[in-house]
Write an enzyme that holds these catalytic residues in place. Sequence first.
Site, PDB file in Angstrom:
ATOM      1  N   TYR A 297       0.916  -1.309   0.033  1.00 23.82           N
ATOM      2  CA  TYR A 297       0.090  -0.066  -0.006  1.00 23.82           C
ATOM      3  C   TYR A 297       0.806   1.140   0.163  1.00 23.82           C
ATOM      4  CZ  TYR A 297      -3.801  -3.073   1.194  1.00 23.82           C
ATOM      5  OH  TYR A 297      -4.895  -4.106   1.243  1.00 23.82           O
TER       6      TYR A 297
ATOM      7  N   SER B 297     -13.311  -5.156   0.689  1.00 22.99           N
ATOM      8  CA  SER B 297     -14.088  -4.634  -0.380  1.00 22.99           C
ATOM      9  C   SER B 297     -15.931  -4.784  -0.228  1.00 22.99           C
ATOM     10  CB  SER B 297     -14.025  -5.044  -1.519  1.00 22.99           C
ATOM     11  OG  SER B 297     -14.111  -4.273  -2.689  1.00 22.99           O
TER      12      SER B 297
ATOM     13  N   LEU C 159     -18.047  -2.409  -0.070  1.00 25.21           N
ATOM     14  CA  LEU C 159     -18.587  -1.695  -1.011  1.00 25.21           C
ATOM     15  C   LEU C 159     -18.023  -2.015  -2.510  1.00 25.21           C
ATOM     16  CD1 LEU C 159     -18.342   1.847   0.943  1.00 25.21           C
ATOM     17  CD2 LEU C 159     -20.321   0.060   0.901  1.00 25.21           C
TER      18      LEU C 159
ATOM     19  N   LEU D 236     -21.051  -0.180  -4.876  1.00 30.76           N
ATOM     20  CA  LEU D 236     -22.390  -0.252  -3.939  1.00 30.76           C
ATOM     21  C   LEU D 236     -22.665   0.965  -3.131  1.00 30.76           C
ATOM     22  CD1 LEU D 236     -21.861  -3.912  -3.014  1.00 30.76           C
ATOM     23  CD2 LEU D 236     -23.616  -2.988  -4.781  1.00 30.76           C
ATOM     24  N   THR D 237     -22.208   2.235  -3.774  1.00 31.82           N
ATOM     25  CA  THR D 237     -22.455   3.287  -2.838  1.00 31.82           C
ATOM     26  C   THR D 237     -23.455   4.144  -3.777  1.00 31.82           C
ATOM     27  OG1 THR D 237     -20.866   4.752  -4.071  1.00 31.82           O
ATOM     28  CG2 THR D 237     -20.028   3.326  -1.985  1.00 31.82           C
TER      29      THR D 237
ATOM     30  N   LYS E 187     -22.629   6.063  -6.164  1.00 28.57           N
ATOM     31  CA  LYS E 187     -22.072   7.026  -6.947  1.00 28.57           C
ATOM     32  C   LYS E 187     -21.992   6.886  -8.250  1.00 28.57           C
ATOM     33  CE  LYS E 187     -17.584   6.321  -5.295  1.00 28.57           C
ATOM     34  NZ  LYS E 187     -16.468   6.846  -4.348  1.00 28.57           N
TER      35      LYS E 187
END
Length: 354
Positions: free
Chosen positions: A53, A242, A244, A249-250, A252
Amino acid sequence: MHKRRLGRTDLLVTQICLGSMTWGQQNTEAEGHAQMDLAFERGVNFIDTAELYPIPPKEETQGRTERFIGSWMKAKGNRDKVILASKVVGRTANRWFRGDRPSKLVRADICDAIDKSLAKLGTDYLDLYQIHWPERDIPWGANPTRVGATPRRADAVGAPGETPIAETLAVFEELVKAGKIRHLGLSNESSWGVMRFIAEADKGLGPRVVSLQNAYNLVNRTFEVNLAEVCEREEVGFLAYSPLAQGYLTGKYDHGARPQGSRSQLFNRGQRYETPNAAEAQLEYNELARSFGLEPALFANAYVASRPFVTSSIIGATTIAQLEMALSSADVTWTEEMQKGVDAIHQRVGNPCP
C-alpha cells in the site's frame, strides 16, 4: 462495537476493521491520522495494511501507508491498544519490493518484507501477518465463478517453480519464534489453498492459519460456496474486504456516472466490478437499499458486518463523512426483510464480480 474472536487465538477484534490502502495516495498523512483517530474513538481496535500500500501500487509510493500508521502510533503511544495486521506480497514481477528483483514466498523475501514493515510501522511485532495473494498461478481472488483451461499437473500439491507451502510455513514459524509476528493469515486464497496450509501446519510444519481475508460483498458472495464451511469447521476467522465493491455499491456510479475525484475516475482499476451485468446488479442492490430508507453505502456495509461468518469487515474511506457512514453500519439492525430482498436479487444475478 462488538468484538469477535479471531480464529483460535486470544485476539478479540472489532466487527469493523479500518482499512488503509488509500493513505499515501488519495489521503495525506494527516488525513490518515484523522481517520484512525475517529475509528478508535468509535471503538475500533483493528487496522489492516500491507507492504504493497497505497493502492494503486507504485514504486514511488510503496510503503507510505505503513509509515503513516507508524507515525500515528508513535504520536499516540498506543501500540498496545492496536491489533495490527499487515501483508507480504505473493509472487510478483514488480521489482521495487526486494531491491530490483522479483519476489516470491521464500525465506529471503519474507524476512526482507517483515523487517521493512516493522521498521516503517515502528513496532517490534505484528499481531497478524498475512500472505497478500498466493504464489500459485491461479485467478486473482482465488474464487472465480468458472475456471478456464488449466495445465494438468503430475504433482497435485505443487507445480514447477512454485515454492512449496511447507517451505513458506517454515519461514513463518521462524517469525513467530523470533517474536516478530503473533499469527499467520491468508488473503485472496481458495478453499484448496486454505486446507493445504492447515494440513501442513497440522503436521507440525509451521503455524496454523488463523484468518482469511477475501473480497465479500453483495455482488461477490463466492466465499459462501465452499470457504464458509472451511472457515467455520477449521476455526479460521473471515476478514471481508471490499464491502462496497470498490465504491460501486455506494450509488455514486449508478447509470454510468463517474464523479470527479472518485477512484474509478482517477485510476483504471475497476475491472473486477465492471463485468457484464455488474452495473445492472449494483443498481438493483442500491435501489433496494433506498427502498429501506438507507444510503446504499450504509446498506452494503451493514450487510457484510451482519453476516454470522464474518469476523470483521474491512472498511475503507477517503473522507471523514464516508468513514462516519461506514462506522455507523455497525449500528444498523439487519432485518429478515432486508435479507429476503438481497437473496431474491442474488438468486437471479448470482455473483457477477468474483
